[in-house]
Design a protein around this motif. Structure first.
Motif, PDB file in Angstrom:
ATOM      1  N   ASP A  52       0.833  -1.208   0.000  1.00  0.00           N
ATOM      2  CA  ASP A  52       0.000   0.000   0.000  1.00  0.00           C
ATOM      3  C   ASP A  52       0.865   1.255   0.000  1.00  0.00           C
ATOM      4  OD1 ASP A  52      -2.296  -1.522   0.028  1.00  0.00           O
ATOM      5  OD2 ASP A  52      -2.648  -1.308   2.187  1.00  0.00           O
ATOM      6  N   ARG A  53       1.947   1.212   0.749  1.00  0.00           N
ATOM      7  CA  ARG A  53       2.814   2.390   0.857  1.00  0.00           C
ATOM      8  C   ARG A  53       3.775   2.516  -0.316  1.00  0.00           C
ATOM      9  NH1 ARG A  53       0.486   0.891   5.077  1.00  0.00           N
ATOM     10  NH2 ARG A  53       0.027   2.291   6.817  1.00  0.00           N
ATOM     11  N   LEU A  54       3.991   1.435  -1.034  1.00  0.00           N
ATOM     12  CA  LEU A  54       4.807   1.506  -2.239  1.00  0.00           C
ATOM     13  C   LEU A  54       4.035   2.111  -3.417  1.00  0.00           C
ATOM     14  CD1 LEU A  54       6.522  -2.015  -2.239  1.00  0.00           C
ATOM     15  CD2 LEU A  54       7.674   0.182  -1.919  1.00  0.00           C
ATOM     16  N   ALA A  55       2.718   2.053  -3.350  1.00  0.00           N
ATOM     17  CA  ALA A  55       1.890   2.415  -4.502  1.00  0.00           C
ATOM     18  C   ALA A  55       2.216   3.784  -5.116  1.00  0.00           C
ATOM     19  CB  ALA A  55       0.410   2.340  -4.120  1.00  0.00           C
ATOM     20  N   PRO A  56       2.469   4.846  -4.336  1.00  0.00           N
ATOM     21  CA  PRO A  56       2.729   6.151  -4.971  1.00  0.00           C
ATOM     22  C   PRO A  56       4.137   6.304  -5.562  1.00  0.00           C
ATOM     23  CG  PRO A  56       1.964   6.386  -2.680  1.00  0.00           C
ATOM     24  CD  PRO A  56       2.391   4.985  -2.875  1.00  0.00           C
ATOM     25  N   PHE A  57       5.005   5.295  -5.397  1.00  0.00           N
ATOM     26  CA  PHE A  57       6.413   5.477  -5.735  1.00  0.00           C
ATOM     27  C   PHE A  57       6.792   5.004  -7.142  1.00  0.00           C
ATOM     28  CE2 PHE A  57       6.473   6.179  -1.236  1.00  0.00           C
ATOM     29  CZ  PHE A  57       7.498   7.098  -1.059  1.00  0.00           C
ATOM     30  N   GLU A  58       5.804   4.678  -7.938  1.00  0.00           N
ATOM     31  CA  GLU A  58       6.012   4.371  -9.352  1.00  0.00           C
ATOM     32  C   GLU A  58       6.983   3.207  -9.566  1.00  0.00           C
ATOM     33  OE1 GLU A  58       6.776   7.869 -11.741  1.00  0.00           O
ATOM     34  OE2 GLU A  58       5.631   9.119 -10.347  1.00  0.00           O
ATOM     35  N   CYS A  59       6.835   2.174  -8.724  1.00  0.00           N
ATOM     36  CA  CYS A  59       7.655   0.974  -8.922  1.00  0.00           C
ATOM     37  C   CYS A  59       7.256   0.305 -10.235  1.00  0.00           C
ATOM     38  CB  CYS A  59       7.455   0.002  -7.770  1.00  0.00           C
ATOM     39  SG  CYS A  59       8.029   0.628  -6.177  1.00  0.00           S
ATOM     40  N   ALA A  60       8.239  -0.299 -10.899  1.00  0.00           N
ATOM     41  CA  ALA A  60       7.952  -0.969 -12.161  1.00  0.00           C
ATOM     42  C   ALA A  60       7.095  -2.204 -11.943  1.00  0.00           C
ATOM     43  CB  ALA A  60       9.260  -1.351 -12.852  1.00  0.00           C
ATOM     44  N   ARG A  61       7.328  -2.891 -10.808  1.00  0.00           N
ATOM     45  CA  ARG A  61       6.636  -4.155 -10.561  1.00  0.00           C
ATOM     46  C   ARG A  61       6.727  -4.481  -9.086  1.00  0.00           C
ATOM     47  NH1 ARG A  61       8.891 -10.010 -12.734  1.00  0.00           N
ATOM     48  NH2 ARG A  61       7.099 -11.303 -12.137  1.00  0.00           N
TER      49      ARG A  61
END
Length: 320
Positions: A162-171
């Motif tokens: 949930d907290r990774l969601a705004p960080f534009e991770c590739a996958r």
């Protein structure tokens, strides 16, 4: 609220938070405060509901258990209960052990993201430069466009995503004990790790410590990680083979950010303290301002269920 009235017929609950500080505790119980001090608040044999003191160490947390002949519930305030499971064989038959699943999701996920960003952007290096009064601009990797593997996709793992969601991770790849479909996508079984690990720029460990996960991140696992990848451990130290990790850190091939270690506490002079490319924090994923309100809410709910003889949450094991 009386600590101990031997003539009372009400079940007794020992709490590590003062009962008067928890609003709306259910009636029908006596409450006593014990947070690991040398003296017990009464006869342990009368205790029916024991909430384990938080972060006091196994010796303190388990000390009254052999005396609790009337015990029916052991409530941990940690998500992991590996230190309490060995005690089950000495508890009265039917006594249940409950974890605090959900209690530390926000705080631990927050720290996992903090460690990830701090390691990738080398915040410790900038702090050391500040201490030396030196301006040292460097090029560092971002979390954006990285592939992240979450190993142990339970409630904390989901909170991390949930907290990774705004960080534009590739996958974002998810691994748990068995395959399933979660709200954000497929969860792979542990057996898929050999195929998933080489694709990850960041591996975040949030798995409980069990017989199956002890030493899961061994030399073979680490060797599969790509050059320059980051290992973040907010699970338990023994999930990782420390010697194998030290070899990878000292070679400069991998980075690590560890909130938990094996051994723990990490002794002075241990090589992990000075290994290159590692951040060590002293198991502080849970203890934050988020802890107390969530601990109180958990206790209110569990005690109400206990009084009403309703199913308890997060039952991990029962004594035979």
């Amino acid at each position: 609220m009386s600590a101990d009235h031997s003539g009372s017929l009400r079940p007794l609950a020992w709490l590590p938070i003062r009962p008067e500080e928890i609003e709306d505790l259910p009636g029908g119980l006596e409450y006593a405060y014990w947070n690991g001090g040398p003296d017990y608040p009464g006869d342990p044999a009368r205790c029916a509901f024991y909430c384990v003191p938080y972060m006091k160490g196994p010796a303190v947390e388990t000390r009254p258990l052999p005396l609790m002949s009337g015990l029916r519930v052991v409530q941990a305030l940690t998500a992991g209960v590996d230190n309490l499971l060995p005690e089950m064989e000495r508890l009265p038959s039917g006594a249940r052990l409950c974890s605090a699943r959900g209690l530390h999701d926000a705080s631990t996920a927050e720290l996992a993201l903090t460690l990830t960003l701090a390691a990738l952007r080398d915040i410790p290096g900038f702090v050391r430069a500040q201490d030396a009064g030196e301006w040292r601009p460097v090029f560092r990797p971002a979390l954006a466009d990285k592939s992240v593997l979450i190993v142990g996709y339970g409630s904390i793992g989901a909170a991390v995503e949930d907290r990774l969601a705004p960080f534009e991770c590739a996958r974002v790849m998810r691994v748990a004990r068995s395959a399933r479909t979660a709200a954000r996508g497929p969860v792979h079984p542990v057996a898929a790790l050999p195929e998933l690990v080489p694709d990850a720029d960041v591996v975040i460990l949030t798995t409980p410590l069990t017989a199956q996960t002890r030493g899961l991140v061994d030399a073979g696992f680490l060797a599969r990680m790509k050059d320059g990848a980051l290992l973040v451990n907010v699970a338990r130290g023994a999930v990782v083979d420390t010697e194998a990790l030290l070899g990878e850190l000292e070679s400069g091939r991998l980075l690590a950010a560890l909130d938990v270690t094996d051994p723990e506490p990490l002794p002075a002079g241990h090589p992990l303290w000075k290994a290159p490319g590692v951040i060590v924090t002293p198991h502080v994923g849970g203890p934050s301002s988020a802890f107390l309100p969530r601990a109180k809410a958990l206790l209110r709910d569990q005690l109400a269920r206990f009084v009403l003889d309703e199913p308890l949450r997060n039952v991990v094991a029962a004594a035979v």
